[in-house]
Design an enzyme around this catalytic site. Sequence first.
Site, PDB file in Angstrom:
ATOM      1  CG  ASP A  61      16.132  13.871   6.195  1.00  0.00           C
ATOM      2  OD1 ASP A  61      16.289  13.131   5.207  1.00  0.00           O
ATOM      3  OD2 ASP A  61      16.090  13.428   7.364  1.00  0.00           O
TER       4      ASP A  61
ATOM      5  NE  ARG B 162       7.412   7.260   7.895  1.00  0.00           N
ATOM      6  CZ  ARG B 162       8.499   6.973   7.202  1.00  0.00           C
ATOM      7  NH1 ARG B 162       8.405   6.671   5.930  1.00  0.00           N
ATOM      8  NH2 ARG B 162       9.685   6.982   7.765  1.00  0.00           N
TER       9      ARG B 162
ATOM     10  CE  LYS C  71      11.205  11.370  11.095  1.00  0.00           C
ATOM     11  NZ  LYS C  71      11.645  10.096  10.522  1.00  0.00           N
ATOM     12  CG  ASN C  72      15.316  11.280  11.917  1.00  0.00           C
ATOM     13  OD1 ASN C  72      14.288  10.617  11.822  1.00  0.00           O
ATOM     14  ND2 ASN C  72      15.887  11.871  10.872  1.00  0.00           N
TER      15      ASN C  72
ATOM     16  NE  ARG D  31      17.070   5.326   4.004  1.00  0.00           N
ATOM     17  CZ  ARG D  31      16.288   6.130   4.702  1.00  0.00           C
ATOM     18  NH1 ARG D  31      15.027   6.273   4.380  1.00  0.00           N
ATOM     19  NH2 ARG D  31      16.755   6.774   5.747  1.00  0.00           N
TER      20      ARG D  31
HETATM   21  C1  UD1 Z   1      19.070   8.888   8.783  1.00  0.00           C
HETATM   22  C2  UD1 Z   1      17.776   9.645   8.991  1.00  0.00           C
HETATM   23  C3  UD1 Z   1      17.248  10.135   7.650  1.00  0.00           C
HETATM   24  C4  UD1 Z   1      18.316  10.929   6.917  1.00  0.00           C
HETATM   25  C5  UD1 Z   1      19.632  10.163   6.832  1.00  0.00           C
HETATM   26  C6  UD1 Z   1      20.778  10.982   6.263  1.00  0.00           C
HETATM   27  C7  UD1 Z   1      16.884   8.545  10.928  1.00  0.00           C
HETATM   28  C8  UD1 Z   1      15.851   7.627  11.473  1.00  0.00           C
HETATM   29  N1  UD1 Z   1      16.836   8.760   9.602  1.00  0.00           N
HETATM   30  O1  UD1 Z   1      18.768   7.767   7.985  1.00  0.00           O
HETATM   31  O2  UD1 Z   1      16.113  10.930   7.895  1.00  0.00           O
HETATM   32  O3  UD1 Z   1      17.881  11.189   5.603  1.00  0.00           O
HETATM   33  O4  UD1 Z   1      20.021   9.739   8.156  1.00  0.00           O
HETATM   34  O5  UD1 Z   1      20.976  12.131   7.008  1.00  0.00           O
HETATM   35  O6  UD1 Z   1      17.682   9.097  11.637  1.00  0.00           O
HETATM   36  N2  UD1 Z   1      24.335   3.354   3.903  1.00  0.00           N
HETATM   37  C9  UD1 Z   1      24.946   2.206   3.456  1.00  0.00           C
HETATM   38  N3  UD1 Z   1      25.179   1.218   4.360  1.00  0.00           N
HETATM   39  C10 UD1 Z   1      24.831   1.299   5.666  1.00  0.00           C
HETATM   40  C11 UD1 Z   1      24.198   2.483   6.111  1.00  0.00           C
HETATM   41  C12 UD1 Z   1      23.964   3.496   5.201  1.00  0.00           C
HETATM   42  O7  UD1 Z   1      25.279   2.073   2.297  1.00  0.00           O
HETATM   43  O8  UD1 Z   1      25.048   0.347   6.422  1.00  0.00           O
HETATM   44  C13 UD1 Z   1      24.077   4.461   2.955  1.00  0.00           C
HETATM   45  C14 UD1 Z   1      22.585   4.695   2.742  1.00  0.00           C
HETATM   46  O9  UD1 Z   1      22.069   3.857   1.746  1.00  0.00           O
HETATM   47  C15 UD1 Z   1      22.594   6.161   2.356  1.00  0.00           C
HETATM   48  C16 UD1 Z   1      23.755   6.762   3.151  1.00  0.00           C
HETATM   49  O10 UD1 Z   1      24.578   5.663   3.510  1.00  0.00           O
HETATM   50  O11 UD1 Z   1      22.856   6.281   0.988  1.00  0.00           O
HETATM   51  C17 UD1 Z   1      23.358   7.502   4.410  1.00  0.00           C
HETATM   52  O12 UD1 Z   1      22.541   6.676   5.185  1.00  0.00           O
HETATM   53  P1  UD1 Z   1      22.387   6.837   6.764  1.00  0.00           P
HETATM   54  O13 UD1 Z   1      23.162   8.011   7.236  1.00  0.00           O
HETATM   55  O14 UD1 Z   1      22.648   5.526   7.395  1.00  0.00           O
HETATM   56  O15 UD1 Z   1      20.849   7.176   6.880  1.00  0.00           O
HETATM   57  P2  UD1 Z   1      19.787   6.574   7.861  1.00  0.00           P
HETATM   58  O16 UD1 Z   1      20.407   6.357   9.202  1.00  0.00           O
HETATM   59  O17 UD1 Z   1      19.085   5.470   7.218  1.00  0.00           O
END
Ligand code: UD1
Length: 431
Positions: A305, A397, A22-23, A122
């Site tokens: 996850d 989802r 999915k991701n 997030r």
């Molecule tokens: C993706 C996955 C999600 C998974 C996560 C971590 C998708 C669509 N979703 O989410 O299923 O749980 O990776 O493996 O691929 N953060 C910041 N600033 C930023 C970006 C992230 O502070 O600009 C923080 C987030 O709040 C979180 C951590 O970094 O605490 C990891 O987030 P991130 O790896 O970006 O997760 P997603 O890409 O949102």
Amino acid sequence: MERYVIRGGHPLVGEVTIGGAKNAALGIIAAAIMTTDPVRIENIPDVTDTEVLLKAEKGIGVKVDHEDRHTVIIDSSKLNSTFIDDEYMKKIRASYYFVGALLGRDKRAEVPLPGGCNIGVRGIDQHIKGFRALGAKVNIAHGCISAEAKELHGAHIFFDKVSVGATINVMMAASLAAGRTVIENAAKEPHVVDIANFLNSMGANIRGAGTDVIRIRGVERLHGTDYAIIPDQIEAGTYMAAVAACQGDMVIKNVIPKHLECITAKLSEIGCQITEFDDAVQVTRYEPLSSTQVRTLPYPGFPTDMQPQITVALGLAQGISIVTESIFDNRFKYVDELIRLGASIKVENNMALITGVSKYTGAGIVAPDLRAGAALVLAGLAAEGETVIDDISYVERGYEDFDAKLRDLGADIVKVSSEWEYEKTKLRLVE
Ligand code: UD1
């Protein structure tokens, strides 16, 4: 409102086939609009998140043809807007991939700020930092993120934290930026690599995906491609954890065992027998589980996850287990629901202290988010008696045909959408 009605206590036996990741699909569907040529994508999971993204693309003039349930042809030659205005988009986190994709293609994008699972703050500061480094002006106003540039140029970007989304987003925009981009402290998740491979198949020049440092040489244009998405690591891991929680003997087909190693290692440690084949794993568990410690980490560490699913299994393991969540700050909300099923878990900050119980007992519970919802289904399947889970739209989802696949493995689970249908299941249960 749809709900699952589960009668637990059946070991899970048989085979299950895993769908596309999915991701990875979310990033790839967004990146597909970075060319005006048609793009054919196979192995897209038929889940709400991918549906929402494809619908949003149709809303900006993109032609989306379904060749079959899992194959689409995306033709964005008639894309007519860089403003995504779709009510549903706010509900999913991956909406932000349109910023990277549209910024790369048309040097401007406006997208509603991402929603998604309710698992804590997030941030998107790293995405913004990356886009700005490439020369874009980025603004957040009226619930939207907008980005614009006269031209994008390559840059040296050091992410302050490992972010899957920021790595993918910046990789997309940088593919069509002038010159060379280096992303340091990049995420290494399998779907980061899959999206890089997809972009490369469109003519991008990305090296190093899957390591800490990704190097991108910008190209002038991307072209059409024909691509198949990798299998879903988390869907596979969920079925593996299901055997741990419910007992049984399951062959999980269409997986990349290497991507599952972090999950395999933990499940073996607590008493599951796992055999790896070329593109399948077999998980067997009939003996009692033992306790362990788990800490979620960026790949190749244990995935956040999979945190709720392993917690459900450890709730039934002998002794005391500790699960530490180090990626998100509010990912134990489901524990209250699990306690309703008889689990003994104490959460302090980002740590769950789990005292194993001999069994769960069925109750009415609510799915608080996607992965926790799936984990609660596993708990219901393991529990004695009837469990009714509300708010299952979260689960849909990310899991295709979850109830049907589980039924094929011997589970007693049905999806009902009305009180009348629910009453009917009671008759079935009495039979
Ligand atoms: C993706 C996955 C999600 C998974 C996560 C971590 C998708 C669509 N979703 O989410 O299923 O749980 O990776 O493996 O691929 N953060 C910041 N600033 C930023 C970006 C992230 O502070 O600009 C923080 C987030 O709040 C979180 C951590 O970094 O605490 C990891 O987030 P991130 O790896 O970006 O997760 P997603 O890409 O949102």
